[in-house]
Design a protein around this motif. Structure first.
Motif, PDB file in Angstrom:
ATOM      1  N   MET A   1      24.655  34.473  35.188  1.00 53.88           N
ATOM      2  CA  MET A   1      23.644  33.931  34.289  1.00 53.88           C
ATOM      3  C   MET A   1      24.023  34.331  32.864  1.00 53.88           C
ATOM      4  SD  MET A   1      19.492  34.580  34.273  1.00 53.88           S
ATOM      5  CE  MET A   1      19.418  34.424  36.019  1.00 53.88           C
ATOM      6  N   SER A   2      23.989  33.361  31.959  1.00 52.25           N
ATOM      7  CA  SER A   2      24.379  33.652  30.578  1.00 52.25           C
ATOM      8  C   SER A   2      23.309  34.477  29.873  1.00 52.25           C
ATOM      9  CB  SER A   2      24.614  32.351  29.817  1.00 52.25           C
ATOM     10  OG  SER A   2      23.375  31.733  29.559  1.00 52.25           O
ATOM     11  N   ALA A   3      23.728  35.080  28.779  1.00 53.38           N
ATOM     12  CA  ALA A   3      22.803  35.899  27.990  1.00 53.38           C
ATOM     13  C   ALA A   3      21.656  35.060  27.445  1.00 53.38           C
ATOM     14  CB  ALA A   3      23.556  36.584  26.858  1.00 53.38           C
ATOM     15  N   ASP A   4      21.937  33.836  26.999  1.00 59.02           N
ATOM     16  CA  ASP A   4      20.878  32.973  26.462  1.00 59.02           C
ATOM     17  C   ASP A   4      19.812  32.691  27.515  1.00 59.02           C
ATOM     18  OD1 ASP A   4      23.051  30.863  24.447  1.00 59.02           O
ATOM     19  OD2 ASP A   4      22.098  32.785  23.978  1.00 59.02           O
ATOM     20  N   LEU A   5      20.232  32.409  28.736  1.00 64.41           N
ATOM     21  CA  LEU A   5      19.279  32.127  29.806  1.00 64.41           C
ATOM     22  C   LEU A   5      18.503  33.382  30.189  1.00 64.41           C
ATOM     23  CD1 LEU A   5      18.004  30.092  31.698  1.00 64.41           C
ATOM     24  CD2 LEU A   5      19.900  30.468  33.284  1.00 64.41           C
ATOM     25  N   ARG A   6      19.171  34.508  30.257  1.00 69.18           N
ATOM     26  CA  ARG A   6      18.473  35.766  30.558  1.00 69.18           C
ATOM     27  C   ARG A   6      17.404  36.054  29.502  1.00 69.18           C
ATOM     28  NH1 ARG A   6      23.374  37.659  32.744  1.00 69.18           N
ATOM     29  NH2 ARG A   6      24.149  38.317  30.722  1.00 69.18           N
ATOM     30  N   THR A   7      17.743  35.819  28.240  1.00 67.42           N
ATOM     31  CA  THR A   7      16.784  36.034  27.155  1.00 67.42           C
ATOM     32  C   THR A   7      15.598  35.081  27.297  1.00 67.42           C
ATOM     33  OG1 THR A   7      18.563  36.761  25.695  1.00 67.42           O
ATOM     34  CG2 THR A   7      16.509  36.077  24.646  1.00 67.42           C
ATOM     35  N   LEU A   9      14.462  33.645  30.036  1.00 66.03           N
ATOM     36  CA  LEU A   9      13.643  34.046  31.192  1.00 66.03           C
ATOM     37  C   LEU A   9      12.782  35.264  30.870  1.00 66.03           C
ATOM     38  CD1 LEU A   9      16.176  33.454  34.085  1.00 66.03           C
ATOM     39  CD2 LEU A   9      13.936  32.363  33.832  1.00 66.03           C
ATOM     40  N   ALA A  10      13.318  36.174  30.083  1.00 62.36           N
ATOM     41  CA  ALA A  10      12.547  37.366  29.707  1.00 62.36           C
ATOM     42  C   ALA A  10      11.373  37.010  28.805  1.00 62.36           C
ATOM     43  CB  ALA A  10      13.458  38.380  29.020  1.00 62.36           C
ATOM     44  N   ASP A  11      11.475  35.862  28.131  1.00 67.26           N
ATOM     45  CA  ASP A  11      10.423  35.435  27.203  1.00 67.26           C
ATOM     46  C   ASP A  11       9.714  34.182  27.734  1.00 67.26           C
ATOM     47  OD1 ASP A  11       8.932  35.703  24.833  1.00 67.26           O
ATOM     48  OD2 ASP A  11      10.155  34.178  23.842  1.00 67.26           O
ATOM     49  N   ALA A  12       9.577  34.095  29.053  1.00 64.28           N
ATOM     50  CA  ALA A  12       8.973  32.906  29.655  1.00 64.28           C
ATOM     51  C   ALA A  12       7.939  33.304  30.705  1.00 64.28           C
ATOM     52  CB  ALA A  12      10.058  32.052  30.304  1.00 64.28           C
ATOM     53  N   PRO A 179      15.194  27.874  40.952  1.00 63.33           N
ATOM     54  CA  PRO A 179      14.304  27.325  41.967  1.00 63.33           C
ATOM     55  C   PRO A 179      12.820  27.457  41.628  1.00 63.33           C
ATOM     56  CG  PRO A 179      15.066  29.458  42.665  1.00 63.33           C
ATOM     57  CD  PRO A 179      15.754  29.171  41.359  1.00 63.33           C
ATOM     58  N   ALA A 180      12.494  27.424  40.345  1.00 55.18           N
ATOM     59  CA  ALA A 180      11.107  27.555  39.881  1.00 55.18           C
ATOM     60  C   ALA A 180      11.038  26.892  38.514  1.00 55.18           C
ATOM     61  CB  ALA A 180      10.724  29.030  39.781  1.00 55.18           C
ATOM     62  N   ILE A 181       9.821  26.724  38.006  1.00 54.08           N
ATOM     63  CA  ILE A 181       9.634  26.178  36.660  1.00 54.08           C
ATOM     64  C   ILE A 181       9.010  27.247  35.780  1.00 54.08           C
ATOM     65  CG2 ILE A 181       8.448  24.449  35.245  1.00 54.08           C
ATOM     66  CD1 ILE A 181       8.761  22.489  37.533  1.00 54.08           C
ATOM     67  N   TYR A 182       9.611  27.431  34.611  1.00 61.07           N
ATOM     68  CA  TYR A 182       9.192  28.423  33.637  1.00 61.07           C
ATOM     69  C   TYR A 182       8.824  27.727  32.326  1.00 61.07           C
ATOM     70  CZ  TYR A 182      11.680  31.535  36.801  1.00 61.07           C
ATOM     71  OH  TYR A 182      12.104  32.214  37.915  1.00 61.07           O
ATOM     72  N   ALA A 183       7.988  28.386  31.519  1.00 63.28           N
ATOM     73  CA  ALA A 183       7.653  27.895  30.182  1.00 63.28           C
ATOM     74  C   ALA A 183       7.874  29.012  29.191  1.00 63.28           C
ATOM     75  CB  ALA A 183       6.202  27.431  30.124  1.00 63.28           C
ATOM     76  N   LEU A 184       8.551  28.682  28.099  1.00 65.67           N
ATOM     77  CA  LEU A 184       8.707  29.674  27.036  1.00 65.67           C
ATOM     78  C   LEU A 184       7.327  30.028  26.502  1.00 65.67           C
ATOM     79  CD1 LEU A 184      11.750  28.377  24.970  1.00 65.67           C
ATOM     80  CD2 LEU A 184      11.699  30.222  26.662  1.00 65.67           C
ATOM     81  N   LYS A 185       7.160  31.294  26.147  1.00 61.08           N
ATOM     82  CA  LYS A 185       5.882  31.729  25.580  1.00 61.08           C
ATOM     83  C   LYS A 185       5.732  31.134  24.188  1.00 61.08           C
ATOM     84  CE  LYS A 185       5.685  35.779  28.429  1.00 61.08           C
ATOM     85  NZ  LYS A 185       5.933  37.183  28.594  1.00 61.08           N
ATOM     86  N   ASP A 186       4.488  30.859  23.842  1.00 60.95           N
ATOM     87  CA  ASP A 186       4.213  30.274  22.505  1.00 60.95           C
ATOM     88  C   ASP A 186       4.526  31.253  21.406  1.00 60.95           C
ATOM     89  OD1 ASP A 186       3.368  27.871  23.575  1.00 60.95           O
ATOM     90  OD2 ASP A 186       1.317  28.559  23.784  1.00 60.95           O
TER      91      ASP A 186
END
Length: 186
Positions: A1-7, A9-12, A179-186
């Protein structure tokens, strides 16, 4: 998993896990099968909108097959995003090879957002002679910016008006196979 995606996910926020999405897809399949049970013509043309629609379309196709609905598969690739987070002019990368003349068409995509891309695809299908065009979208984004007089015929889940990714939807061309849907935090 790339750093951008990890970041990301941490903010979603996790909106829908895999089990919830699979249940929604199974419900959609029952509704679609009921609409195609009449056998008016040959099997419907099942057009997956690439790339985002692929994970959802595969799962939905299996559910429809389990319910006895045979499908003729093809795909199209039309995009307005090209890896960006906002849409631009429509770019056709691949048009289906299957003739749509006189056929029932089921367009299958990951998300119905404002509908500009889907409106152009639907118009193209009608111009190609499709007798009936319906839209199945895993997710419907809740807002009031949708193209007038266009809506998805079958919807699995509704998501908030936020940047969502996973299960076909990307975060800068990453994370489509989550395998899930995430949303970035506002």
């Amino acid at each position: 998993m790339s750093a951008d995606l990890r970041t990301a996910l941490a903010d979603a926020d996790l909106l829908f896990d895999r089990a919830a999405l699979e249940q929604a897809i199974a419900r959609m399949a029952v509704a679609i099968r009921a609409d195609y049970v009449d056998g008016v013509d040959t099997r419907p043309v099942y057009l997956t909108v690439m790339h985002g629609g692929m994970p959802f379309a595969a799962q939905l196709a299996m559910e429809l097959g389990a319910l006895g609905l045979d499908l003729e598969f093809d795909y199209l690739h039309a995009t307005r995003y090209r890896g960006a987070t906002a849409g631009g002019e429509l770019l056709w990368k691949h048009r289906p090879a299957t003739s749509l003349k006189g056929r029932r068409v089921l367009l299958v995509d990951d998300i119905f957002d404002e509908g500009h891309t889907m409106a152009a695809i639907t118009a193209w299908c009608h111009a190609e002679g499709a007798a009936d065009v319906r839209i199945a979208a895993l997710a419907l984004k809740r807002h009031d910016r949708a193209v007038p007089d266009l809506q998805a015929d079958y919807v699995g889940i509704e998501v908030p008006d936020r940047y969502v990714f996973g299960y076909g939807m990307d975060y800068h061309e990453q994370g489509r196979n989550l395998p899930a849907i995430y949303a970035l935090k506002d």
